[in-house]
Design an enzyme around this catalytic site. Structure first.
Site, PDB file in Angstrom:
ATOM      1  N   CYS A  46       0.816  -1.226   0.000  1.00 51.31           N
ATOM      2  CA  CYS A  46       0.000   0.000   0.000  1.00 51.31           C
ATOM      3  C   CYS A  46       0.840   1.262   0.000  1.00 51.31           C
ATOM      4  CB  CYS A  46      -0.915   0.020   1.208  1.00 51.31           C
ATOM      5  SG  CYS A  46      -2.075  -1.336   1.166  1.00 51.31           S
TER       6      CYS A  46
ATOM      7  N   HIS B  70      -3.615   7.016   2.315  1.00 58.96           N
ATOM      8  CA  HIS B  70      -3.961   5.724   1.736  1.00 58.96           C
ATOM      9  C   HIS B  70      -5.341   5.347   2.284  1.00 58.96           C
ATOM     10  CE1 HIS B  70      -4.133   1.628   0.652  1.00 58.96           C
ATOM     11  NE2 HIS B  70      -3.848   1.159   1.852  1.00 58.96           N
TER      12      HIS B  70
ATOM     13  N   ASN C 185      -9.999  -0.319  -0.404  1.00 60.64           N
ATOM     14  CA  ASN C 185      -8.538  -0.241  -0.369  1.00 60.64           C
ATOM     15  C   ASN C 185      -7.978  -0.784  -1.688  1.00 60.64           C
ATOM     16  OD1 ASN C 185      -5.817  -0.675   0.039  1.00 60.64           O
ATOM     17  ND2 ASN C 185      -6.050  -1.650   2.036  1.00 60.64           N
TER      18      ASN C 185
HETATM   19  N1  ACO Z   1     -18.136  -9.080   8.689  1.00 59.41           N
HETATM   20  C1  ACO Z   1     -18.577  -9.372   9.912  1.00 59.41           C
HETATM   21  N2  ACO Z   1     -17.772  -9.680  10.935  1.00 59.41           N
HETATM   22  C2  ACO Z   1     -16.446  -9.683  10.687  1.00 59.41           C
HETATM   23  C3  ACO Z   1     -15.910  -9.390   9.425  1.00 59.41           C
HETATM   24  C4  ACO Z   1     -16.820  -9.087   8.392  1.00 59.41           C
HETATM   25  N3  ACO Z   1     -16.412  -8.791   7.140  1.00 59.41           N
HETATM   26  N4  ACO Z   1     -14.582  -9.462   9.473  1.00 59.41           N
HETATM   27  C5  ACO Z   1     -14.270  -9.802  10.747  1.00 59.41           C
HETATM   28  N5  ACO Z   1     -15.389  -9.935  11.484  1.00 59.41           N
HETATM   29  C6  ACO Z   1     -15.505 -10.269  12.890  1.00 59.41           C
HETATM   30  C7  ACO Z   1     -14.303 -10.969  13.431  1.00 59.41           C
HETATM   31  O1  ACO Z   1     -14.374 -12.359  13.184  1.00 59.41           O
HETATM   32  C8  ACO Z   1     -14.372 -10.641  14.907  1.00 59.41           C
HETATM   33  O2  ACO Z   1     -15.300 -11.492  15.506  1.00 59.41           O
HETATM   34  P1  ACO Z   1     -15.077 -12.043  17.012  1.00 59.41           P
HETATM   35  O3  ACO Z   1     -15.055 -10.818  17.868  1.00 59.41           O
HETATM   36  O4  ACO Z   1     -16.248 -12.918  17.214  1.00 59.41           O
HETATM   37  O5  ACO Z   1     -13.768 -12.744  16.968  1.00 59.41           O
HETATM   38  C9  ACO Z   1     -14.950  -9.234  14.925  1.00 59.41           C
HETATM   39  O6  ACO Z   1     -15.582  -9.055  13.637  1.00 59.41           O
HETATM   40  C10 ACO Z   1     -13.910  -8.144  15.138  1.00 59.41           C
HETATM   41  O7  ACO Z   1     -12.807  -8.399  14.265  1.00 59.41           O
HETATM   42  P2  ACO Z   1     -11.501  -7.503  14.260  1.00 59.41           P
HETATM   43  O8  ACO Z   1     -10.539  -8.043  13.258  1.00 59.41           O
HETATM   44  O9  ACO Z   1     -11.008  -7.313  15.665  1.00 59.41           O
HETATM   45  O10 ACO Z   1     -12.132  -6.124  13.754  1.00 59.41           O
HETATM   46  P3  ACO Z   1     -11.454  -4.733  13.578  1.00 59.41           P
HETATM   47  O11 ACO Z   1     -12.215  -3.716  14.312  1.00 59.41           O
HETATM   48  O12 ACO Z   1      -9.971  -4.798  13.792  1.00 59.41           O
HETATM   49  O13 ACO Z   1     -11.697  -4.444  12.021  1.00 59.41           O
HETATM   50  C11 ACO Z   1     -10.439  -4.493   9.958  1.00 59.41           C
HETATM   51  C12 ACO Z   1     -11.172  -5.317  11.046  1.00 59.41           C
HETATM   52  C13 ACO Z   1     -11.455  -3.643   9.266  1.00 59.41           C
HETATM   53  C14 ACO Z   1      -9.780  -5.457   8.994  1.00 59.41           C
HETATM   54  C15 ACO Z   1      -9.362  -3.607  10.621  1.00 59.41           C
HETATM   55  O14 ACO Z   1      -8.604  -4.359  11.515  1.00 59.41           O
HETATM   56  C16 ACO Z   1      -8.432  -2.933   9.635  1.00 59.41           C
HETATM   57  O15 ACO Z   1      -8.815  -2.048   8.910  1.00 59.41           O
HETATM   58  N6  ACO Z   1      -7.121  -3.303   9.672  1.00 59.41           N
HETATM   59  C17 ACO Z   1      -6.069  -2.607   8.963  1.00 59.41           C
HETATM   60  C18 ACO Z   1      -6.101  -2.878   7.502  1.00 59.41           C
HETATM   61  C19 ACO Z   1      -4.925  -2.173   6.863  1.00 59.41           C
HETATM   62  O16 ACO Z   1      -4.723  -0.983   7.022  1.00 59.41           O
HETATM   63  N7  ACO Z   1      -4.097  -2.927   6.165  1.00 59.41           N
HETATM   64  C20 ACO Z   1      -2.901  -2.350   5.612  1.00 59.41           C
HETATM   65  C21 ACO Z   1      -3.096  -1.995   4.240  1.00 59.41           C
HETATM   66  S1  ACO Z   1      -3.712  -3.307   3.251  1.00 59.41           S
HETATM   67  C22 ACO Z   1      -2.530  -3.748   2.051  1.00 59.41           C
HETATM   68  O17 ACO Z   1      -1.335  -3.458   2.201  1.00 59.41           O
HETATM   69  C23 ACO Z   1      -2.996  -4.561   0.868  1.00 59.41           C
END
Ligand code: ACO
Length: 327
Positions: A113, A254, A284
């Protein structure tokens, strides 16, 4: 010493829209969860016959047109991507052929990214050193081909698209790219990776069966590191250059997650009205997200001559970087 200036921007977004409601039919998720946790409403998906170089070509033609130059005037083509047409050759070489920009240097940059900021830094260095005068810098991704459409933790986040800029030599040292900061921490490579398809684990029946050719991410850990790291990066970038947050006309982050972007803006002390946001529509798009957002900001008249703008990104590698620019 020369300075480099962005003289043209362009972007291309595939036509097909995948909404959160479409995803509700594919994996166990909801529009509400995706909007609240990420800020994304829909994303684009390339047509089956479109690869990264096809998206890059359309974005590049728009950028060349905006800069008022032809492909034959270029000295170098850089493409930032993690979803290139093939492992070999580079997507930049395929793009060079499609643009008919004969015999100029062309290569890809992989910094996930942060790829566009890494590529911009390489281009800026060539120009400052007096080696090249006009460089095409592209971010192009067809992430839909390396997305596991059965994995709700990643498939709701990603989208396809391309953005491009023309960077040109300038003698006006009050304008252009002022400072670029690049960082990486390879010890956390496994937070975000595609396990198979490289020399570590070549394609086999097993890798296909176990869905190892798709992006895997430990989202929550990545999220926490991104928030902490970006807060320091953006404040350091302004401080090191003696610029106050009030002087920043636009932050172009980003587009990974609305909550990461809001936390970064808050840390800088600027309102979201001074932040470029389009992840609700595109999700993204990795290395393409910043040049797409930049092009949109330019075309909407959100950047004026003399404005200070900052680009910032965080992604796989881990990698992160910022670019401070006076337009
Ligand atoms: N729909 C419903 N529930 C979901 C989904 C979904 N799509 N995805 C995960 N959940 C659930 C999980 O299983 C978890 O359930 P549990 O509590 O029963 O275990 C709950 O939702 C919370 O999951 P988290 O992963 O803790 O959620 P979080 O608030 O962290 O959000 C997200 C997830 C959106 C992926 C976030 O962590 C994020 O944006 N991370 C950073 C992404 C990023 O910046 N990446 C770098 C760039 S990407 C690249 O380089 C290609």
């Amino acid at each position: 010493m020369y300075r480099s200036r962005i003289t043209g921007t362009g972007s291309y977004i595939p036509e097909k829209i995948i909404t959160n409601f479409d995803l509700e039919k594919m994996v166990e998720t909801s529009d509400e969860w995706i909007r609240e946790r990420t800020g994304i409403r829909e994303r684009r998906m390339a047509a089956p016959e479109e690869a990264a170089s096809d998206l890059a070509l359309k974005a590049s033609k728009a950028a060349l047109k905006a800069a008022g130059i032809k492909a034959k005037d270029l000295d170098l083509i850089l493409v930032a991507t993690v979803s290139g047409d093939m492992i070999l050759p580079s997507t930049a070489c395929i793009l060079q052929h499609k643009l008919k920009a004969k015999h100029i240097a062309a290569f890809d940059i992989n910094a996930a990214c942060s790829g566009f900021i890494y590529a911009l830094s390489v281009a800026d260095s060539y120009i400052r050193a007096g080696i090249y005068q006009r460089i095409l810098v592209v971010g192009s991704e067809v992430l839909s081909r390396i997305t596991d459409w059965q994995d709700r933790t990643t498939c709701v986040l990603l989208g396809d698209g391309a953005g491009a800029v023309v960077l040109e030599r300038s003698n006006d040292d009050s304008r252009g790219i002022i400072d670029i900061k690049l960082h990486a921490d390879g010890s956390m490579w496994d937070l975000l990776h595609v396990p198979a398809g490289g020399s570590r684990m070549p394609a086999s029946e097993k890798t296909v069966k176990e869905r190892m050719h798709y992006i895997r991410m430990r989202g929550n850990e990545t999220f926490k590191i991104a928030v902490r790291t970006l807060a320091k990066l953006v404040t350091d970038t302004l401080k090191d250059n003696g610029i106050e947050p009030e002087e920043l006309a636009l932050l172009i982050p980003h587009q990974a997650n609305h909550r990461i972007i809001a936390a970064t803006a808050k840390r800088l002390g600027i309102g979201l009205d001074r932040v470029m946001l389009n992840l609700d529509r595109y999700g993204n798009t990795s290395a393409a997200s910043i040049p797409i957002a930049l092009d949109e900001a330019v075309r909407k008249g959100r950047i004026k001559d003399g404005d200070y703008i900052m680009l910032e990104a965080f992604g796989g590698g881990l990698t992160w970087g910022s670019a401070l620019i006076r337009w």
